[in-house]
Structure formats: C-alpha cells, structure tokens
Design an enzyme around this catalytic site. Structure first.
Site, PDB file in Angstrom:
ATOM      1  N   HIS A   1      86.671   3.882  22.907  1.00 55.89           N
ATOM      2  CA  HIS A   1      87.854   3.313  23.565  1.00 55.89           C
ATOM      3  C   HIS A   1      89.032   4.239  23.311  1.00 55.89           C
ATOM      4  O   HIS A   1      89.166   4.826  22.229  1.00 55.89           O
ATOM      5  CB  HIS A   1      88.162   1.927  22.994  1.00 55.89           C
ATOM      6  CG  HIS A   1      89.597   1.505  23.152  1.00 55.89           C
ATOM      7  ND1 HIS A   1      90.540   1.693  22.161  1.00 55.89           N
ATOM      8  CD2 HIS A   1      90.250   0.938  24.193  1.00 55.89           C
ATOM      9  CE1 HIS A   1      91.710   1.250  22.580  1.00 55.89           C
ATOM     10  NE2 HIS A   1      91.558   0.775  23.801  1.00 55.89           N
TER      11      HIS A   1
ATOM     12  N   ARG B   1      99.938   4.747  26.430  1.00 55.99           N
ATOM     13  CA  ARG B   1     100.798   3.862  27.203  1.00 55.99           C
ATOM     14  C   ARG B   1     102.271   4.107  26.887  1.00 55.99           C
ATOM     15  O   ARG B   1     102.616   4.681  25.851  1.00 55.99           O
ATOM     16  CB  ARG B   1     100.444   2.408  26.927  1.00 55.99           C
ATOM     17  CG  ARG B   1     100.558   2.022  25.457  1.00 55.99           C
ATOM     18  CD  ARG B   1      99.978   0.644  25.177  1.00 55.99           C
ATOM     19  NE  ARG B   1     100.099   0.301  23.770  1.00 55.99           N
ATOM     20  CZ  ARG B   1      99.193   0.619  22.843  1.00 55.99           C
ATOM     21  NH1 ARG B   1      98.113   1.284  23.171  1.00 55.99           N
ATOM     22  NH2 ARG B   1      99.378   0.271  21.582  1.00 55.99           N
TER      23      ARG B   1
ATOM     24  N   HIS C   1      86.795  12.641  13.576  1.00 53.88           N
ATOM     25  CA  HIS C   1      88.045  12.527  12.825  1.00 53.88           C
ATOM     26  C   HIS C   1      88.760  13.866  12.675  1.00 53.88           C
ATOM     27  O   HIS C   1      89.993  13.908  12.630  1.00 53.88           O
ATOM     28  CB  HIS C   1      87.785  11.880  11.469  1.00 53.88           C
ATOM     29  CG  HIS C   1      87.736  10.383  11.542  1.00 53.88           C
ATOM     30  ND1 HIS C   1      88.870   9.599  11.525  1.00 53.88           N
ATOM     31  CD2 HIS C   1      86.699   9.519  11.669  1.00 53.88           C
ATOM     32  CE1 HIS C   1      88.543   8.333  11.625  1.00 53.88           C
ATOM     33  NE2 HIS C   1      87.219   8.251  11.712  1.00 53.88           N
TER      34      HIS C   1
END
Length: 308
Positions: free
Chosen positions: A109, A113, A150
């Site tokens: 995911h 925004r 990561h």
C-alpha cells in the site's frame, strides 16, 4: 497559498498515477491492463480510479487519483485540528493498493496526499499539509525483501534530514498496528501526516520522493517472487492473512474514514479490499513452519535498514 501550488501538486499526482500504472502493467500479462474509471463528486471534485483485476501477477491492483473539495472538512480531518472545523477544503492524492496472486509476493500500500484549508478571513492563515507513506504486508517473509524495502524507504528520506526515516518508520509501525489483534499489519515502511517541514517547496519535494521511491522499493520484490511455485496451503494462508488487512482498513484506516465521511466514491474507497479473503476461528500456525516464521520474525518491529 496560491492555487497555482495546488495545481502543481495535482499535475504531479496525475503523472505519478500514469507512471505507476505503466510500471505495473510491464510485469503483468498484456491481456490484463488497467481500466480507467472517471467519477465526479456532487459536492465538488472527483477522481480517476484505475484498477487491474484478475491478472496473472496481480489479482487486484488499484492506483487511484482524487481531488475533492467542499465547504466543511469532515470529522476525520479535524480530529487533531479542531480549529479547522467549518473551513472549506481541497484534498488531493494518489492511493495505491496491490494484491499479487502469488502468496510469496507481498501485498503493498502507498499513498501520497495534500490537504489545503484556505483562510476564511484576515484573522486566519491558510493551512496546508502533506501526508502519505508506504508499507509492505508479506504473507511469507524474506529477509532480503525486508532489508531492501526499508533501505529504499530510508533513501527516500535521507536528502531531507537524518531524523526523518527513524521518525517516520516508528510512526508507520505505530499506525499500522491492529490493536484488537495485538499485532502489526506487516513489516512497516514510512508514514507521515500533517507534514509541512521546511515550507511548501521542501515538503512537496519530500512527498515526491516518497511517491517515486515506492516503485523502486516494491517492483523488484514482486519480480523476484511472482513465479515461485505454490499450492493451496499457501493460498489458504494468504487468504487468512488478508483478513487482517481488511480488518485494519475498515476499522482504523484514516483514508477510508475520510473518504466515507466526505461522501467520496465508495467503489474507489473500498478498492483496497482483496477479492479473496477468509477468516478462521482461533487459528494458530504450526510451530516450525514458514507460516509461524511470519509471526515470530517478520511481524515484529525490526530495524531492517541497519541489517545486511
């Protein structure tokens, strides 16, 4: 803040949507392209949902763009900023959820925004912030994948200061935690919200970096895992673990709550849910199995970027 800046964010997000869809299609069977579905919101704004479903590599993948606006921010957006209640707003972003078919390839995911709440009078100031991040939800853990994921997340943050990656990694570990199950959703990544550090240009550049690094982090993992042989046992466990993904998104996810509270398009909001999912009563994996290793090794906060 000028509307030109808002337009520059929207232009970048549309480009990111196109770029990610092209990259995902490049490792999918050509018979399964993304379909594009434009929609409008009665209160203002709309979006473009792009969904690939039933593919050989991706059982379901969605890369959705939206730009909604309205006269009042919904409760989920003012929970930590009650002084903004009653303000008009613009909210624009790209949300990505990918569910591969192969259980050895992880779900992922990502979201970037931008929120803008203009001042109502001369006594107020314009308020804006960026948010987003990306996280990985494996069903079968691979040390190589976790470390690479990561390290790429860290690379997205490093140009903006050494403090960012450890801070945003912890925020991700804290956010994607299923409280009623007392377990993480996956192995984390980055999560940031209400971000305006360094002013608009710097914060915008950071959001771009996160969005661009998502593909760099995720696509190599999918390419490595998508053709591994698997059987019904692995698919069964994948469906079970997908249940945790559904629980988090419907109970805790802020983006889901904002979309529903702002009267967004339900089909696009719930695009994140996998097609095949199951629940079992009081299940626990057998000791010594790969399924048990997921819980024992990978579903624990770990400083993967420091490992080799």
């Amino acid at each position: 803040m000028s509307l030109e800046k808002l337009e520059s964010v929207e232009k970048h997000l549309l480009g990111l949507q196109n770029d990610l869809c092209a990259k995902l299609e490049s490792i999918e069977d050509p018979l399964f392209p993304f379909i594009s579905d434009s929609w409008e919101r009665p209160e203002g704004g709309g979006g473009i949902s792009r969904v690939l479903e039933g593919g050989q590599t991706f059982e379901k993948a969605g890369v959705n763009f939206s730009h909604v606006q309205g006269d009042n921010l919904p409760p989920s957006a003012t929970a930590v900023r009650p002084q903004l209640a009653g303000r008009s707003f613009h909210a624009t972003g790209v949300s990505i959820v990918i569910h591969p078919r192969n259980p050895y390839a992880p779900t992922s995911h990502a979201n970037v925004r931008f929120f803008y709440a203009p001042a109502r009078n001369s006594d107020e100031i314009d308020v804006w912030w960026f948010g987003g991040g990306f996280d990985l939800t494996p069903y079968y853990g691979f040390r190589e994948d976790a470390i690479e994921w990561h390290k790429t997340a860290k690379a997205a943050c490093d140009p903006f200061g050494p403090h960012l990656y450890p801070s945003l990694k912890k925020q991700c570990d804290d956010y994607f935690y299923i409280k009623h199950r007392s377990e993480p959703r996956g192995i984390g990544g980055l999560f940031f919200d209400d971000f305006d550090e360094g002013g608009f240009d710097s914060a915008f550049a950071f959001m771009k970096s996160v969005g661009n690094h998502f593909g760099e982090a995720y696509l190599p993992i999918v390419k490595r895992r998508k053709d591994i042989e698997y059987g019904e046992r692995e698919r069964d466990f994948q469906r079970y673990r997908r249940g945790r993904y559904v629980e988090f998104n419907l109970v805790y996810d802020r983006g889901t709550l904002f979309g529903l509270q702002s009267n967004g398009r339900t089909e696009s909001i719930l695009m994140s849910l996998p097609n095949e999912v199951s629940w079992k009563y009081n299940y626990a994996p057998e000791p010594g199995t790969p399924e048990a290793e997921l819980y024992e090794t990978f579903l624990k906060p770990t400083d993967w970027a420091d490992l080799k």
